[in-house]
Structure formats: C-alpha cells, structure tokens
Scaffold this active site. Structure first.
Site, short mmCIF file in Angstrom:
data_model
loop_
_atom_site.label_atom_id
_atom_site.label_comp_id
_atom_site.label_asym_id
_atom_site.label_seq_id
_atom_site.Cartn_x
_atom_site.Cartn_y
_atom_site.Cartn_z
N ASN A 93 -3.81 0.96 -6.83
CA ASN A 93 -4.29 -0.35 -7.24
C ASN A 93 -3.18 -1.36 -7.51
O ASN A 93 -3.41 -2.57 -7.37
CB ASN A 93 -5.14 -0.19 -8.51
CG ASN A 93 -5.46 -1.53 -9.15
OD1 ASN A 93 -6.30 -2.27 -8.67
ND2 ASN A 93 -4.77 -1.86 -10.23
N TYR A 158 1.02 -11.82 0.86
CA TYR A 158 -0.09 -11.07 0.28
C TYR A 158 -1.09 -10.67 1.36
O TYR A 158 -1.52 -9.51 1.42
CB TYR A 158 -0.77 -11.93 -0.78
CG TYR A 158 -1.86 -11.24 -1.56
CD1 TYR A 158 -1.54 -10.38 -2.60
CD2 TYR A 158 -3.20 -11.47 -1.29
CE1 TYR A 158 -2.54 -9.74 -3.34
CE2 TYR A 158 -4.20 -10.84 -2.01
CZ TYR A 158 -3.86 -9.98 -3.04
OH TYR A 158 -4.86 -9.35 -3.76
#
Length: 256
Positions: A93, A158
């Site tokens: 995560n 990203y």
C-alpha cells in the site's frame, strides 16, 4: 474450499500492510484486525507504526521500515515472521504523490515517486511471496490508482508508477499461480490525509472531483479496505491478476 463467516474472514491469518499508519493503509489494517487477522502495521519510522498498532489493538505489531528498498521490505516480512511465525497476506500500500509540471519535475522527485510507488511494491511482493511459497501459499494485494487508467495532467510520475503496478500485478499473478494470488485495487479520489493535504495546497479541487465522479463524492478509506479484504480473503480464492476499481464510476464515465 471453506469461507469464514463475516467478521472472521481472516481468522488465523497473518497480514502485513505497508504504509499503514494513516489513510487507506490504516483502514486496511483496522479492517483486517477486525476480521481476525494478526496484523503488521508499517511506517518508515518505528514510533508511529508501534503507536498505531497499540491503537488498533488485538494481535497487532508495528514495524518501522522504508519499503522503497529491498532491505526495508524484508524487514516488514521478518517482522511478521518474528511476531507471528508466518505471513499469509501482504498488502503493498505504501505510496506518495508529488504533483509536478512534467517539464519541471526533478530527477530526484521522479525517482523517489517510482521508488516508493512501483519499486517498493515489487520488493514487498517479492519478499512476501518467497515466504508464502514455502508455507502453503498466500494472497498479495497491490494498491494502484484510477490514474493507471485515466491519467491526469501534472501527475506523470505517479501515473507511470501506478500503471506499472497494474502490469506488474498481472505478470506476478501469472508467474506465481496457483500458490500465490496477486491482485490489485485501484482507488479513485479518497478522503485521506494525503489527498486532504493536496486540497489545502490548492492542488486538488474537491468540488471539481465531486462533479466529475458519478457518485458525487470522494471515497472513504474504509470503502477501499472492503475491496482489499475481499481479494485477500478465501472468498476470492479463484481470482488472480485482476484489478478492482474503487472510483465511484470515474473511469467508466470517461466520456461524460
């Protein structure tokens, strides 16, 4: 194949969640603990990880490690082995967001984003799978993003990293089946501290996000955690290489 009753879907399992002291990661750790798992909470520093582990309670421990490195990823896995003697579920995560103009992004920011959001995901999956392969298998869940499918301007590093996570998830799923399942969850905008910080900086317009999202709001971290729980549990025993979108319909309504 037996499926545990709701509320105990991870009973007897050991789970580690990277980057789990706040936001989506913490919601996942809390949900896993509520579902009967013994949980390893992770942050770059031991103090926050241990504090959150105490707050969650139950059989939960904190491990400080920078999972963008192989050494850090191994430290999380070793923490699970030391505390609980095994590892059944790994949730990759940990992530960062650095909105930048693509003409101005520095080499340092580019590399740091990919180190955390892509390379760190691989190292956590790799180190976890090495253990799972010797102990009867397991489940790995990566966290991608809607920007793997609908990239936004000013998010080039990203978006590249999260797109890589989706491709990597499929590749690892094919390679490690049937011993280890590997799936991904791709959230849209979620009301996490990271996103709210971007809102405060004027980098994210919440009203524009709500208008663009068919559900008319951002997701709550707990809603992402529910999707992760499903993929981690035996309820998804024949699912691997898949990505579940938790985006309120954003990608599906790309033409709107």
């Amino acid at each position: 194949m037996s499926v545990s009753a709701e509320g105990q879907r991870l009973a007897g399992k050991v789970a580690a969640v990277s980057g789990s002291t706040r936001g989506i990661g913490r919601a996942i750790a809390e949900r896993f603990a509520a579902e009967g798992a013994r949980v390893v909470v992770n942050s770059r520093s031991a103090g926050p990880a241990e504090a959150v582990a105490l707050e969650i309670g139950g059989e939960t421990v904190g491990v400080g490690a920078d999972v963008s490195t192989a050494v850090g990823a191994q430290r999380v896995v070793d923490g699970a082995l030391a505390a609980f003697g095994g590892l059944d579920v790994m949730v990759c995560n940990a992530g960062i967001a650095m909105p930048r103009d693509s003409l101005q992004i520095s080499e340092e920011d580019w590399r740091r984003t990919l180190d955390v959001d892509l390379t760190g995901v691989f190292f956590c999956a790799q180190r976890a799978a090495r253990v799972m392969m010797t102990r009867g298998g397991g489940s790995i869940v990566t966290i991608s993003s809607l920007q793997a499918f609908a990239p936004l301007a000013g998010r080039v590093a990203y978006a590249a990293a999260k797109g890589g996570v989706v491709a990597m998830t499929r590749s690892l799923a094919a390679e490690w089946a049937p011993r280890v399942r590997v799936n991904s969850v791709a959230p849209g905008y979620v009301a996490t501290p990271m996103v709210l910080e971007l809102v405060s900086q004027g980098r994210v317009d919440p009203d524009a996000v709500n208008r663009r999202t068919p559900f008319g709001r951002m997701a709550e971290p707990a809603e992402v955690a529910s999707a992760v729980l499903f993929l981690a549990s035996d309820e998804a025993s024949y699912i691997t290489g898949e990505t579940i979108m938790v985006d309120g319909g954003w990608v599906s309504s790309a033409g709107i």
